[in-house]
Enzyme design. Structure first.
Site, PDB file in Angstrom:
ATOM      1  CG  LEU A 106       8.135   2.453   4.889  1.00 50.45           C
ATOM      2  CD1 LEU A 106       7.922   1.197   4.059  1.00 50.45           C
ATOM      3  CD2 LEU A 106       6.826   3.183   5.068  1.00 50.45           C
ATOM      4  CE  LYS A 145       3.087   3.186   3.239  1.00 49.98           C
ATOM      5  NZ  LYS A 145       3.215   3.222   4.693  1.00 49.98           N
ATOM      6  CE1 TYR A 172       1.015  -0.212   4.438  1.00 49.17           C
ATOM      7  CE2 TYR A 172      -0.127   1.887   4.389  1.00 49.17           C
ATOM      8  CZ  TYR A 172       0.713   0.996   5.021  1.00 49.17           C
ATOM      9  OH  TYR A 172       1.252   1.330   6.239  1.00 49.17           O
ATOM     10  CD  GLU A 178       9.557   1.739  10.722  1.00 50.76           C
ATOM     11  OE1 GLU A 178       9.510   2.675   9.900  1.00 50.76           O
ATOM     12  OE2 GLU A 178       9.524   0.545  10.377  1.00 50.76           O
TER      13      GLU A 178
END
Ligand code: PDD
Length: 287
Positions: A207, A151, A33, A183
């Site tokens: 990411l 992702k 996505y 993260e």
């Protein structure tokens, strides 16, 4: 108000949009996505999101189902049809719906990918009052899989992390692996020490944020020092400031971690300045 959404070539009212129960996105989280923000009716960093999408697909042996120009057209059409001034566009591509559940990938010649896009209307996204007070985070173990640079739609643990944060009276969670922050649940994490912006280096552990790339560029242009390296929760507690970046929060100050104030416990000057620069520059470059 009912949205118009995009499903496999058609623009439909959201209540008419249908996906097969055999879709591998549904059964296996076999999909990727992107979330692209919209400001002033225009797309922020569209090219960056398109490039990352192509990379995510390639890493999972999936094809890009259309050209980048066609993808841009669909984004723009959804913005137009739904009259979005500020908000987000969510895009998901899965390996499609074969005739039955099977761990093996279906033959891409026989099973078309599923492509879905929808808008999220968020008036006031840029002028978010939360940015003026900052958010609080907790630290949690990072138990996600080893390819966080892709992702994918496997977002169960990040969702659980958000819930752990809520339960603790915080807004989000920073994940920690081998003693170092990776993260946030849906954002990249930063600390500020003096003139230095510190954030984890790019690898398969995190990411590769599109907002991250832009913000680090703007930080260097604004004569801030950028250090891409691992940092610990102790360092976060000793930092002058902290913040997160993502397509939906832009640059968002973080004012506490695990109940301890960061710096003065209010949004830091550098985080607020970077937010201002990011919004200004990305509006200029929006398409
Ligand atoms: N999340 N890290 C993770 C785990 C993310 O899910 C995201 C984005 C980011 C920031 O990437 P970018 O700057 O390209 O948005 C970092 C999106 C916004 C989401 O899942 O809604």
């Amino acid at each position: 108000m009912s949205r118009t959404v995009y499903v496999n070539g058609d623009y439909l009212p959201e209540s008419d949009a249908k996906i097969s129960i055999f879709d591998r996105g549904f059964l296996m989280a076999d999909g990727v996505y992107e979330v692209t923000s919209v400001l002033g009716g225009k797309l922020i960093d569209f090219d960056g999101h398109a490039v990352r999408l192509e990379r995510s697909l390639t890493e999972l042996d999936m094809a890009m189902p259309m050209s980048r120009d066609e993808l841009l057209e669909i984004h723009r059409e959804l913005v137009r049809l739904n009259e979005i001034d500020e908000g987000m566009i969510y895009l998901q591509i899965t390996r499609g719906a074969p005739a039955d559940r099977d761990f093996a990938f279906p033959d891409p010649e026989a099973t078309a990918q599923t492509v879905v896009l929808f808008t999220q209307n968020k008036p006031g996204l840029a002028d978010n009052p939360v940015a003026k007070q900052g958010i609080k985070v907790i630290s949690i173990d990072d138990i996600r899989w080893g390819r966080r640079d892709i992702k994918t739609v496997q977002l169960l643990y990040p969702s659980m992390g958000k819930m752990m944060a809520k339960k603790a009276g915080a807004d989000d969670a920073w994940m920690v692996e081998d003693g170092f922050v990776t993260e946030g649940t849906s954002n990249n994490a930063y600390i500020v020490k003096g003139n230095k912006i510190i954030t984890r280096e790019l690898s398969k552990d995190i990411l590769h944020g599109i907002t991250r790339a832009a913000v680090l560029r703007f930080a260097r242009e604004a004569q801030m020092e950028v250090e891409e390296r691992n940092f610990t929760i102790d360092e976060v507690k000793q930092a002058d400031e902290a913040f997160i970046t993502s397509a939906s929060t832009f640059v968002m100050p973080v004012v506490a971690i695990d109940g301890a104030a960061i710096g003065d416990g209010v949004p830091g000057a550098k985080a607020l300045r970077l937010r201002e620069i990011y919004l200004e520059e990305s509006r200029k470059a929006a398409v």
